[in-house]
Design a protein around this motif. Sequence first.
Motif, short mmCIF file in Angstrom:
data_model
loop_
_atom_site.label_atom_id
_atom_site.label_comp_id
_atom_site.label_asym_id
_atom_site.label_seq_id
_atom_site.Cartn_x
_atom_site.Cartn_y
_atom_site.Cartn_z
N LEU A 1 7.91 8.81 3.12
CA LEU A 1 6.59 8.99 2.55
C LEU A 1 6.66 8.56 1.09
CD1 LEU A 1 3.81 10.21 3.45
CD2 LEU A 1 4.59 12.36 2.42
N ASP A 2 5.66 7.79 0.64
CA ASP A 2 5.70 7.31 -0.74
C ASP A 2 5.35 8.40 -1.75
OD1 ASP A 2 6.42 4.74 0.01
OD2 ASP A 2 4.34 4.09 0.24
N GLY A 3 4.46 9.30 -1.34
CA GLY A 3 4.07 10.32 -2.32
C GLY A 3 3.09 11.32 -1.76
N ILE A 4 2.66 12.22 -2.65
CA ILE A 4 1.76 13.31 -2.27
C ILE A 4 0.74 13.55 -3.36
CG2 ILE A 4 3.47 14.55 -0.85
CD1 ILE A 4 4.00 16.29 -3.30
N ILE A 5 -0.36 14.20 -2.98
CA ILE A 5 -1.23 14.82 -3.95
C ILE A 5 -1.18 16.29 -3.59
CG2 ILE A 5 -3.25 14.22 -2.56
CD1 ILE A 5 -4.87 14.37 -5.20
N ILE B 1 -1.94 20.36 -10.88
CA ILE B 1 -2.13 19.52 -9.69
C ILE B 1 -1.93 18.07 -10.10
CG2 ILE B 1 -3.64 18.91 -7.78
CD1 ILE B 1 -2.79 21.92 -8.04
N PHE B 2 -1.20 17.32 -9.32
CA PHE B 2 -0.81 15.99 -9.72
C PHE B 2 -0.57 15.12 -8.50
CE2 PHE B 2 2.63 19.10 -9.96
CZ PHE B 2 3.38 18.72 -8.88
N ILE B 3 -0.36 13.84 -8.74
CA ILE B 3 0.13 12.92 -7.72
C ILE B 3 1.61 12.73 -7.95
CG2 ILE B 3 0.14 10.51 -6.96
CD1 ILE B 3 -2.83 10.43 -7.36
N GLY B 4 2.40 12.85 -6.90
CA GLY B 4 3.84 12.63 -7.01
C GLY B 4 4.26 11.45 -6.16
N LEU B 5 5.02 10.55 -6.75
CA LEU B 5 5.51 9.38 -6.02
C LEU B 5 7.04 9.36 -6.03
CD1 LEU B 5 3.20 6.53 -7.38
CD2 LEU B 5 2.92 7.84 -5.26
N PRO C 1 0.83 -1.21 0.00
CA PRO C 1 0.00 0.00 0.00
C PRO C 1 0.86 1.25 0.00
CG PRO C 1 -0.01 -1.05 2.16
CD PRO C 1 0.67 -2.00 1.23
N LEU C 2 0.36 2.29 -0.64
CA LEU C 2 1.08 3.56 -0.72
C LEU C 2 0.73 4.46 0.46
CD1 LEU C 2 0.55 4.41 -4.51
CD2 LEU C 2 2.61 3.45 -3.45
N SER C 3 1.74 5.11 1.01
CA SER C 3 1.50 6.10 2.06
C SER C 3 1.61 7.48 1.43
CB SER C 3 2.52 5.95 3.19
OG SER C 3 3.84 6.11 2.71
N LEU C 4 0.49 8.21 1.36
CA LEU C 4 0.42 9.51 0.72
C LEU C 4 0.11 10.59 1.74
CD1 LEU C 4 -1.72 8.59 -2.43
CD2 LEU C 4 0.78 8.57 -2.21
N ALA C 5 0.38 11.84 1.36
CA ALA C 5 0.06 12.98 2.21
C ALA C 5 -0.54 14.09 1.37
CB ALA C 5 1.31 13.49 2.94
N ALA C 6 -1.33 14.93 2.02
CA ALA C 6 -1.90 16.12 1.38
C ALA C 6 -1.77 17.27 2.35
CB ALA C 6 -3.36 15.88 1.01
N SER C 7 -1.95 18.48 1.83
CA SER C 7 -1.77 19.68 2.66
C SER C 7 -2.72 19.69 3.85
CB SER C 7 -1.99 20.93 1.82
OG SER C 7 -1.02 21.03 0.81
N PHE D 1 -4.01 2.23 -0.27
CA PHE D 1 -3.21 3.39 0.13
C PHE D 1 -3.75 3.96 1.43
CE2 PHE D 1 -6.89 5.44 -1.38
CZ PHE D 1 -6.87 6.77 -1.00
N SER D 2 -2.93 4.79 2.05
CA SER D 2 -3.37 5.59 3.19
C SER D 2 -2.99 7.03 2.89
CB SER D 2 -2.69 5.12 4.49
OG SER D 2 -1.28 5.31 4.39
N ILE D 3 -3.75 7.96 3.44
CA ILE D 3 -3.44 9.37 3.21
C ILE D 3 -3.60 10.15 4.50
CG2 ILE D 3 -5.79 9.90 2.44
CD1 ILE D 3 -4.46 11.88 0.43
N GLU D 4 -2.63 10.99 4.79
CA GLU D 4 -2.66 11.82 5.99
C GLU D 4 -2.50 13.28 5.61
OE1 GLU D 4 -0.62 10.33 9.65
OE2 GLU D 4 0.38 9.01 8.21
#
Length: 243
Positions: free
Chosen positions: A70-74, A195-199, A11-17, A51-54
């Motif tokens: 961290l695997d990535g961001i949106i 705006i994009f997803i970055g890994l 699973p991907l660990s993602l973050a957002a603002s 995935f999970s997002i924080e």
Amino acid sequence: MMSLNTWSNAPLSLAASHNFPPYSFLDEAGNLSGIDIEIANEIMKLSGIHFSIELKPRSRIEYLIKNNKLDGIITTTPYITETLSNAMWFSNILYNTTLSLFINPKNKDIFNQNLSYNKVCQRAGFLNGSILTSPEFSSTSFIDVRSVNNVSQLVDLLTLDRVDCVIAEDIAFMYQAKEMKKQVLLIQEITDRDIFIGLQASIVKSRPALSIKIDNTIKILHKKQIIDDIIIKYLKLPLKKAN
């Protein structure tokens, strides 16, 4: 297509603002909400990616990305430095936000006289951390600059005549103005922001099918207008523009 079980092994660990409505925030029930959160959910659900997002502050996200924690961001914010860009893979564009100039409606007649912005906007408001990519605008273009931490503060600065104009992202500023029952006028668009997803590049290298799956899913969401519908959901009423 790869099976759901294959993706679930990593699973991907993602973050957002952190606390940046309408893009990413906690709703009244404490659940993750916002344009970016919903788009990420649609992409991962359709792709079969776990995935999970924080939500985290921008400085924290940058630190975690740099240190491979961290695997990535949106992203909706310009914290992707050149160093980070070289170490990341970026998806197809999810949507564009536009950095624009807003004024108080009472100044409409002044702007209709075709005066340049710097003759009218002596005092300007910016969001802390904003990076202006247009050579026409910078913090040195104005006599007095107020920097704030929240878009709602920019709305107050403008409607309470603490500044002559505000430079902010359209979607965020319009959303906050409507939430606060205040009217503003969009005068001039400055620059678009993708705006994009970055890994992490290392993640994509080890799982080459991952990037293909995400990009193909984004194309499907655009074709079905699902991303547009998510944005419209948060912006139900059109902003009144100056004539």
